[in-house]
Every structure is written in structure tokens, then in C-alpha cells.
Design a protein around this motif. Structure first.
Motif, PDB file in Angstrom:
ATOM      1  N   TYR A  59      70.537   7.322  37.698  1.00  0.00           N
ATOM      2  CA  TYR A  59      71.924   6.931  37.435  1.00  0.00           C
ATOM      3  C   TYR A  59      72.040   6.273  36.064  1.00  0.00           C
ATOM      4  N   ASP A  60      71.097   5.391  35.728  1.00  0.00           N
ATOM      5  CA  ASP A  60      71.123   4.710  34.435  1.00  0.00           C
ATOM      6  C   ASP A  60      71.000   5.713  33.288  1.00  0.00           C
ATOM      7  N   LYS A  61      70.058   6.645  33.432  1.00  0.00           N
ATOM      8  CA  LYS A  61      69.873   7.653  32.378  1.00  0.00           C
ATOM      9  C   LYS A  61      71.142   8.474  32.195  1.00  0.00           C
ATOM     10  N   LYS A  62      71.741   8.857  33.321  1.00  0.00           N
ATOM     11  CA  LYS A  62      72.967   9.652  33.252  1.00  0.00           C
ATOM     12  C   LYS A  62      74.061   8.878  32.527  1.00  0.00           C
ATOM     13  N   LYS A  63      74.244   7.618  32.888  1.00  0.00           N
ATOM     14  CA  LYS A  63      75.296   6.801  32.281  1.00  0.00           C
ATOM     15  C   LYS A  63      75.095   6.661  30.780  1.00  0.00           C
ATOM     16  N   TYR A  64      73.857   6.371  30.373  1.00  0.00           N
ATOM     17  CA  TYR A  64      73.593   6.170  28.951  1.00  0.00           C
ATOM     18  C   TYR A  64      73.688   7.477  28.174  1.00  0.00           C
ATOM     19  N   VAL A  65      73.281   8.589  28.782  1.00  0.00           N
ATOM     20  CA  VAL A  65      73.396   9.882  28.113  1.00  0.00           C
ATOM     21  C   VAL A  65      74.866  10.258  27.915  1.00  0.00           C
ATOM     22  N   TRP A  66      75.711   9.958  28.903  1.00  0.00           N
ATOM     23  CA  TRP A  66      77.143  10.225  28.737  1.00  0.00           C
ATOM     24  C   TRP A  66      77.720   9.389  27.597  1.00  0.00           C
ATOM     25  N   LYS A  67      77.259   8.140  27.460  1.00  0.00           N
ATOM     26  CA  LYS A  67      77.717   7.308  26.346  1.00  0.00           C
ATOM     27  C   LYS A  67      77.284   7.904  25.009  1.00  0.00           C
ATOM     28  N   LEU A  68      76.051   8.410  24.963  1.00  0.00           N
ATOM     29  CA  LEU A  68      75.581   9.054  23.736  1.00  0.00           C
ATOM     30  C   LEU A  68      76.427  10.284  23.408  1.00  0.00           C
ATOM     31  N   LEU A  69      76.778  11.046  24.438  1.00  0.00           N
ATOM     32  CA  LEU A  69      77.594  12.236  24.211  1.00  0.00           C
ATOM     33  C   LEU A  69      78.980  11.864  23.704  1.00  0.00           C
ATOM     34  N   TYR A  70      79.540  10.788  24.243  1.00  0.00           N
ATOM     35  CA  TYR A  70      80.861  10.367  23.785  1.00  0.00           C
ATOM     36  C   TYR A  70      80.801   9.939  22.315  1.00  0.00           C
TER      37      TYR A  70
END
Length: 307
Positions: A59-70
Motif C-alpha cells: 500500500y505504501d509503495k502504491k501511494k508513493y508511486v502515485w505521488k511520483l506519477l502526479y
């Protein structure tokens, strides 16, 4: 809806609060300098989190990767987090896998070494029997293309079309056709007419307009490359004519009509396919049918088309 979310591995609608806060903060910035400071602060935080990967959950990886994508969508350079994106591609949850594949498509498309690391994940998802997972993997292949995927995945994706025992939906078949077209343009040695022309001919007898459009694009790509003489693909001519005849006669779902014209983009692709074949390859009956269809297309006003 809740059952569908659980099946696909989505969390509750209120998940990833940190991402929502980050987006809200960016939108509330009054100047570009404020936005830059907020993004830099968030990227520094994520970099520190990724420096200690053992403490991170999926979940943490997913959240941070979405922030990177944004941040990437806002135009900021993202030079880290690539390995975490690759790890998410092999996750079991659909939401985590989605983030991984999307990040790979956007951030790593030109990085052959990193792309090579997700080949096994793509193969696993294509063979998983889960339509949603297979679609994600095929989307990634079509978006990235490249020699790595062409060398390692062309034969696997070809089997999805060629294997008679595969009970694949038209949804997956059309994605497979798009992938094959993208890979064929990179590496065109793995497609032999004696193997493929019968299967491509059968695809033009399908009823799904989306699948027919994808198959037409694939066939056009093969003919435009010109690796094999058009006579090698003679078997597809009658099914293409039959498919065009069905459309001209109105055998098309209403939602594919455009100004009362049934699937005009598909009709255009089919006509372009026929344009590659010399008139000597048409027998008298087939040639007459094509001429009748063309006359119908040109002469029949759209107002006269039967609803």
C-alpha cells in the motif's frame, strides 16, 4: 460496486489520504514557486521512505508511486522510485499492479534494463486467466513496445490469438492484436503467412466491432510493412469483403454509428486492406460484390438508412 472492488483488489474509496492531501496542496498553490517547494518537499520525503524499503508495505509503495506519477504529470523529472514501480507489477492486488504498470509505461519506457525486469510479470499476468490482470499486462506492452518486449513476448501474445483452445473474450483478443501490431513494427520475423493468414481470416468473421477494428489495424500494419507479397495473404480477402458487406447492410450496433454511418472507421480500414490486393486476385463474383458495396456506400444517402 463493493464486491467488484474487493474482487479487483481495490481499497475503500477513502484510501490514499496522503495522495489526496498532496493533490489538494498543489491545487491551492498560488504561484509556481510555491508548487515547486511543495513538490520538492514531497519528493524528498518519498526518497527517504524508499531508502528503507523493508518498512514499506505494498500500500505504501502504491501511494508513493502515485505521488511520483502526479509530480511527473506536472512536468517534474522523476529519477527514482523505478525499482518500486517494477516491484508493484508483480503484486497480487489489482490496485497495486495498476500503479506499477502505469508507472512503468510512463517512467521507464526508454529504460530497457528496467523494462526487462517486468517481462516475467507480464507473462504471468497474461497466463493468469484473470481478464483484468491480462488486460493490464497487454496495455503495458502496447504502450511501451520496444525490442525487449518484441524479443520476449511476441510468441506468447501470438499464442493468445493462434491457440484454438483459448476461450478468450473479444476484449482480450483486441488488446492482443494491438500489442502484436506494436511489436511487429519492431520485430517482423516472427510472423509467417502460412501460420497466420487462416487465423486472421477467421478474426474478420467475428461480430465484435472493437475486435474487428483491432484486427483490421493489425492486418493493415502487416501489409504496409511489405515483408511478404500480398499473394501470401489472399485467404483474408473473402472474409474482409464479407465483413464490409455486413457493415454496409447495417449489421452494426447503434452505438458504433456515426451520423447514421455504421462504424465508418472500420469501413475505412477494410477498404484500405482491399486496396493492397490487385484486381486479378478477385474472382468475378467477389469483384461484383465489392462493386455493389462501393455503389451502396457512395450512392445511399444517410437519411435513407433504415433505423
Amino acid at each position: 460496486m463493493r464486491g467488484a472492488q474487493e474482487t479487483l483488489g481495490f481499497d475503500s474509496p477513502s484510501h490514499m489520504k496522503g495522495l489526496q492531501v498532496f493533490i489538494a496542496d498543489i491545487r491551492n498553490c498560488q504561484t509556481k514557486e510555491q508548487e515547486q517547494q511543495r513538490v520538492d518537499k514531497e519528493l524528498s520525503k518519498i526518497r527517504l521512505k524508499f531508502a528503507n524499503p523493508k518498512s514499506l508495505t505494498g500500500y505504501d509503495k502504491k501511494k508513493y508511486v502515485w505521488k511520483l506519477l502526479y509530480a511527473y504529470m506536472l512536468g517534474y523529472e522523476i529519477d527514482f522510485g523505478h525499482f518500486q514501480a517494477v516491484e508493484l507489477c508483480s503484486a497480487s492486488k489489482f490496485s497495486e499492479k495498476t500503479a506499477g504498470y502505469l508507472a512503468t509505461s510512463l517512467l521507464l519506457a526508454d529504460n530497457n534494463d528496467m523494462v526487462r525486469m517486468i517481462v516475467n510479470s507480464v507473462k504471468t499476468d497474461m497466463a493468469s486467466g484473470n481478464e483484468h490482470m491480462a488486460a493490464l499486462a497487454l496495455n503495458t506492452v502496447a504502450n511501451i513496445g520496444g525490442p525487449e518486449f518484441a524479443d520476449n513476448l511476441f510468441s506468447d501474445i501470438s499464442k493468445m490469438i493462434l491457440n484454438q483452445s483459448n476461450a478468450l473474450s473479444p476484449y482480450i483478443k483486441r488488446k492482443a492484436c494491438i500489442c502484436l501490431l506494436r511489436l511487429y513494427r519492431k520485430e517482423n520475423d516472427g510472423l509467417q503467412p502460412d501460420v497466420w493468414q487462416g487465423k486472421l481470416a477467421a478474426l474478420f468473421l467475428e461480430r465484435d466491432i472493437g475486435l474487428l477494428t483491432s484486427a483490421s489495424g493489425f492486418m493493415l500494419g502487416i501489409l504496409e510493412m511489405g515483408k511478404y507479397p500480398v499473394q501470401s495473404w489472399a485467404q483474408v480477402v473473402p472474409p474482409v469483403c464479407q465483413c464490409l458487406a455486413n457493415l454496409v447492410q447495417g449489421d452494426c450496433p447503434e452505438y458504433y454509428e456515426y451520423y447514421h454511418v455504421p462504424a465508418p472507421w472500420l469501413q475505412t480500414k477494410l477498404l484500405r486492406i482491399l486496396q493492397f490486393f490487385p484486381i486479378s486476385m478477385f474472382d468475378a463474383e467477389l469483384l461484383h460484390r465489392v462493386n455493389v458495396m462501393l455503389q451502396t456506400i457512395l450512392a445511399k444517402p444517410s437519411s435513407q438508412r433504415t433505423p
